[in-house]
Design an enzyme around this catalytic site. Structure first.
Site, short mmCIF file in Angstrom:
data_model
loop_
_atom_site.label_atom_id
_atom_site.label_comp_id
_atom_site.label_asym_id
_atom_site.label_seq_id
_atom_site.Cartn_x
_atom_site.Cartn_y
_atom_site.Cartn_z
N SER A 3 34.94 37.42 34.80
CA SER A 3 36.27 37.04 34.30
C SER A 3 36.20 35.69 33.62
O SER A 3 35.37 34.84 33.98
CB SER A 3 37.25 36.96 35.47
OG SER A 3 38.46 36.36 35.05
N TYR A 18 38.84 33.60 43.91
CA TYR A 18 38.51 34.66 42.94
C TYR A 18 37.58 34.10 41.85
O TYR A 18 36.56 34.71 41.52
CB TYR A 18 39.81 35.20 42.33
CG TYR A 18 39.65 36.19 41.21
CD1 TYR A 18 39.44 37.55 41.49
CD2 TYR A 18 39.71 35.80 39.87
CE1 TYR A 18 39.30 38.47 40.46
CE2 TYR A 18 39.57 36.71 38.83
CZ TYR A 18 39.36 38.05 39.13
OH TYR A 18 39.22 38.95 38.11
N1 NAP Z 1 43.12 42.49 35.10
C1 NAP Z 1 42.68 41.36 34.60
O1 NAP Z 1 43.42 40.59 34.02
C2 NAP Z 1 41.20 41.03 34.67
C3 NAP Z 1 40.73 39.96 33.87
C4 NAP Z 1 39.37 39.66 33.91
C5 NAP Z 1 38.52 40.37 34.71
N2 NAP Z 1 39.01 41.39 35.48
C6 NAP Z 1 38.03 42.12 36.30
O2 NAP Z 1 37.99 43.45 35.83
C7 NAP Z 1 37.62 44.33 36.89
C8 NAP Z 1 38.64 45.45 36.99
O3 NAP Z 1 39.91 44.87 37.24
P1 NAP Z 1 41.29 45.69 37.06
O4 NAP Z 1 42.26 44.73 36.49
O5 NAP Z 1 41.03 46.98 36.40
O6 NAP Z 1 41.66 45.87 38.61
P2 NAP Z 1 42.46 47.02 39.37
O7 NAP Z 1 43.34 47.78 38.48
O8 NAP Z 1 43.03 46.33 40.57
O9 NAP Z 1 41.25 47.99 39.84
C9 NAP Z 1 40.29 47.54 40.76
C10 NAP Z 1 39.39 48.71 41.12
O10 NAP Z 1 38.49 48.27 42.15
C11 NAP Z 1 38.67 49.11 43.29
N3 NAP Z 1 38.43 48.34 44.50
C12 NAP Z 1 39.05 47.23 44.94
N4 NAP Z 1 38.60 46.88 46.16
C13 NAP Z 1 37.65 47.79 46.47
C14 NAP Z 1 36.83 48.00 47.61
N5 NAP Z 1 36.89 47.20 48.69
N6 NAP Z 1 35.96 49.03 47.62
C15 NAP Z 1 35.89 49.88 46.55
N7 NAP Z 1 36.65 49.74 45.46
C16 NAP Z 1 37.53 48.71 45.42
C17 NAP Z 1 40.12 49.61 43.19
O11 NAP Z 1 40.33 50.81 43.93
P3 NAP Z 1 40.87 50.78 45.46
O12 NAP Z 1 41.85 49.66 45.57
O13 NAP Z 1 41.44 52.15 45.69
O14 NAP Z 1 39.65 50.55 46.30
C18 NAP Z 1 40.17 49.88 41.71
O15 NAP Z 1 39.50 51.09 41.40
C19 NAP Z 1 37.55 43.46 38.14
O16 NAP Z 1 36.23 43.06 38.38
C20 NAP Z 1 38.38 42.25 37.76
O17 NAP Z 1 38.01 41.11 38.50
C21 NAP Z 1 40.31 41.74 35.47
#
Ligand code: NAP
Length: 254
Positions: free
Chosen positions: A151, A164
């Protein structure tokens, strides 16, 4: 004059063919799974909860997608899943560490237990999964690729995201050392998106989102669709990119 002898270049790492995506049930992870399946790859995805979207992809690509419910913090379950994937799809030659949990609490208000949960989920467990997958890849003599989703928070400060950010910076640092340690046999890179709309970022209010857009030269928030071609490139193309963190945020952080 004769040419100086050239050291033999190591052969290139072939494009990935079986990719494991953690957190592939929704958000960016689901988009990555969908994109890689459309590109013809075999994909394995897990999350704690299997969503209807992931089930629908399983019905559409029965021979190319293997999915299941696994908590990344349960290393025994993760390892059993990896073995199941290999039986169903063949040896894994690429890993996308995407699963993570967000944070929305000032550091002084974050309990020690919550800190530990964020660090376990976003840093320790992905490293344990990476270790397990790598050991199997190396034992089979495979070349391969690792893509860590980190991120922009690892490079710029944001209130409410102290732990985070620390985990994402940790994964960026691990990416660089993995690249050196793996000697070009397995390419390790990170992709660091700016904020995009998802369940994780739903805590951001409209005022904060408007502020980020105003600060972004390209004039829009990052979309998962902006990230997909970069992840696909790192998994499939021959670029000599290794140990890098590629920021995708429209220069909002510059
Ligand atoms: N959204 C943003 O603004 C942003 C910005 C920069 C980087 N990112 C990064 O991008 C990636 C995806 O983020 P997103 O925004 O798509 O998040 P999201 O919609 O919250 O999805 C997160 C995914 O990870 C899974 N997950 C979370 N905890 C888990 C666990 N203990 N075991 C297995 N699976 C788990 C969730 O499924 P379950 O909860 O069902 O387990 C879900 O499939 C992450 O690495 C995040 O840090 C996000």
């Amino acid at each position: 004059m004769s040419e100086a002898p050239r050291s033999e270049a190591p052969s290139a790492v072939p494009p990935a063919s079986v990719v494991l995506v953690s957190g592939g049930s929704r958000g960016l992870g689901l988009a990555i799974v969908t994109d890689l399946l459309a590109a013809g790859l075999k994909v394995a995805a897990f999350a704690r909860t299997v969503t209807p979207e992931l089930t629908a992809l399983g019905e559409k690509y029965p021979d190319h997608l293997h999915y299941g419910s696994v908590d990344v913090n349960d290393s025994a379950a993760g390892q059993a899943f990896v073995r199941d994937v290999e039986n169903a799809l063949g040896p894994i030659d690429a890993l996308v560490n995407n699963a993570a949990i967000g944070q929305d609490s000032l550091h002084v208000h974050t309990s020690a237990e919550h800190l530990a949960e964020i660090i376990q989920t976003n840093l320790t467990s992905p490293l344990i999964l990476t270790r397990f997958v790598l050991r199997r890849m190396l034992a089979k003599g495979l070349k391969g690729r690792i893509v860590n989703i980190t991120s922009i928070c690892a490079q710029r400060g944001y209130p409410g995201l102290v732990a985070y950010s620390a985990t994402k910076g940790g994964m960026d640092a691990a990416t660089r050392s993995l690249a050196r340690e793996l000697g070009g046999r397995i390419l390790a890179n990170a992709v660091a998106p700016g904020f995009f709309a998802s369940e994780m970022s739903a805590v951001l209010g409209q005022t904060q989102l408007d502020q980020i857009v105003r600060r972004t030269p390209t004039g829009h928030l990052t979309e998962p669709e902006d990230v997909l071609p970069v992840v696909r490139m790192l998994l499939l193309e021959n670029t000599n990119l290794n140990g890098q963190v590629l920021v995708i945020d429209g220069a909002a952080s510059i």
